[in-house]
Write an enzyme that holds these catalytic residues in place. Sequence first.
Site, PDB file in Angstrom:
ATOM      1  CG  ASP A  77      41.225  34.938  37.297  1.00 23.73           C
ATOM      2  OD1 ASP A  77      40.505  34.037  37.025  1.00 23.73           O
ATOM      3  OD2 ASP A  77      41.840  35.419  36.215  1.00 23.73           O
TER       4      ASP A  77
ATOM      5  CD  GLU B 162      46.240  36.607  35.612  1.00 20.60           C
ATOM      6  OE1 GLU B 162      47.535  36.436  35.155  1.00 20.60           O
ATOM      7  OE2 GLU B 162      45.549  37.084  34.830  1.00 20.60           O
ATOM      8  CG  ASN B 163      43.768  39.432  37.796  1.00 15.76           C
ATOM      9  OD1 ASN B 163      43.063  38.741  37.490  1.00 15.76           O
ATOM     10  ND2 ASN B 163      44.529  40.281  37.215  1.00 15.76           N
TER      11      ASN B 163
ATOM     12  CG  ASN C 164      46.580  38.016  31.321  1.00 16.07           C
ATOM     13  OD1 ASN C 164      46.173  37.391  31.808  1.00 16.07           O
ATOM     14  ND2 ASN C 164      46.402  39.133  30.925  1.00 16.07           N
ATOM     15  CG  HIS C 165      47.328  40.635  34.695  1.00  9.55           C
ATOM     16  ND1 HIS C 165      47.794  41.755  33.934  1.00  9.55           N
ATOM     17  CD2 HIS C 165      46.180  40.330  34.232  1.00  9.55           C
ATOM     18  CE1 HIS C 165      46.982  42.471  33.581  1.00  9.55           C
ATOM     19  NE2 HIS C 165      45.694  41.663  33.451  1.00  9.55           N
TER      20      HIS C 165
ATOM     21  CG  HIS D   7      44.772  32.883  32.954  1.00  9.05           C
ATOM     22  ND1 HIS D   7      43.802  33.015  33.984  1.00  9.05           N
ATOM     23  CD2 HIS D   7      45.131  33.949  32.407  1.00  9.05           C
ATOM     24  CE1 HIS D   7      44.094  34.312  34.229  1.00  9.05           C
ATOM     25  NE2 HIS D   7      44.651  35.090  33.105  1.00  9.05           N
TER      26      HIS D   7
ATOM     27  CG  HIS E 146      41.960  35.690  30.973  1.00  4.58           C
ATOM     28  ND1 HIS E 146      42.958  36.659  31.315  1.00  4.58           N
ATOM     29  CD2 HIS E 146      41.523  36.248  29.859  1.00  4.58           C
ATOM     30  CE1 HIS E 146      43.155  37.799  30.458  1.00  4.58           C
ATOM     31  NE2 HIS E 146      42.356  37.511  29.559  1.00  4.58           N
TER      32      HIS E 146
ATOM     33  CG  HIS F 254      38.091  38.850  35.953  1.00  4.03           C
ATOM     34  ND1 HIS F 254      38.787  39.609  36.537  1.00  4.03           N
ATOM     35  CD2 HIS F 254      39.089  37.841  35.754  1.00  4.03           C
ATOM     36  CE1 HIS F 254      40.295  39.542  36.505  1.00  4.03           C
ATOM     37  NE2 HIS F 254      40.490  38.274  36.122  1.00  4.03           N
TER      38      HIS F 254
HETATM   39 FE   FE2 Z   1      44.256  37.097  33.240  1.00  3.91          FE
END
Ligand code: FE2
Length: 270
Positions: free
Chosen positions: A8, A39-40, A68-69, A154, A179, A181
């Site tokens: 990520d 996604e981040n 999810n983001h 994820h 996910h 991190h």
């Molecule tokens: Fe995530």
Amino acid sequence: MNILILGDIFGIPGVEAIKKNLPKIIIEKKIDFVIANGENAADNGLGITKKNSEDFFNAGVNVITSGNHIWDQKETQEFIEKEKRLLRPENSLKPVPGKGSNIFISKNKKKIAVLNLMGNVFMKKSDDVFLAAKKFVSEVKLKKDADFIVVDFHGEITSEKMAIGYFFDGKATAVVGTHTHVPTSDTRVLNKGTAYQTDLGMCGVYNSVIGMNGENSLKKFLKDTSAQRHFPADGEATISGLLVQGDHETGLAKKAEQIILGGSLQERFK
Ligand code: FE2
């Protein structure tokens, strides 16, 4: 066949580290294909903008995965329909724009299938991830439909990720988790030839709480009323990912090597 899969990418420091270092890594490690979870990537660490995705493609990323983001930036719903190189989780609740898997062509003209899944435990509601995985393997077969297959799972919990690793063992080139991190140290090639790592960790600032400012995050946990809304930590990002050497004959992995470069984590870059 050298495939680099990056964890990520978090906020401005993560994006800058990718722009600065990825082109050099691609040359030095003779990378044929790059997949990155983006996604981040937005400035606030939530979601991905069109500009972020353009920056990643310009730096050498071939496919961006998410989780999810994915919808945290308003513009994503629109540009994902045109930008086929950006995937959302395959098992997202429908209807939803974009695609969760696709077959891409690498610069050495190989067909690479990329599947983006999202876990069911402690995550946003999504369709059963194991059913989605079963459907995918019934439709996309290694060496028949694609030369190589990579799965980004994820998810929050290690057991679900390891189970997906076992599910795809011998059926995919690599299964990686994203996910949390935090990079795990269980990098290996599974018994039937699939490269695996439970979580790749993030490309972001580790002196933080999963990318967000640590002091402020701690205040939130302590229920300190002076806590602000989460905001990304400053500092130098660590690039964190997995380099997989794929076998052209079988499509499976010959070797899997963790890559950790820059920032505050102990380096793993031979
Ligand atoms: Fe995530």
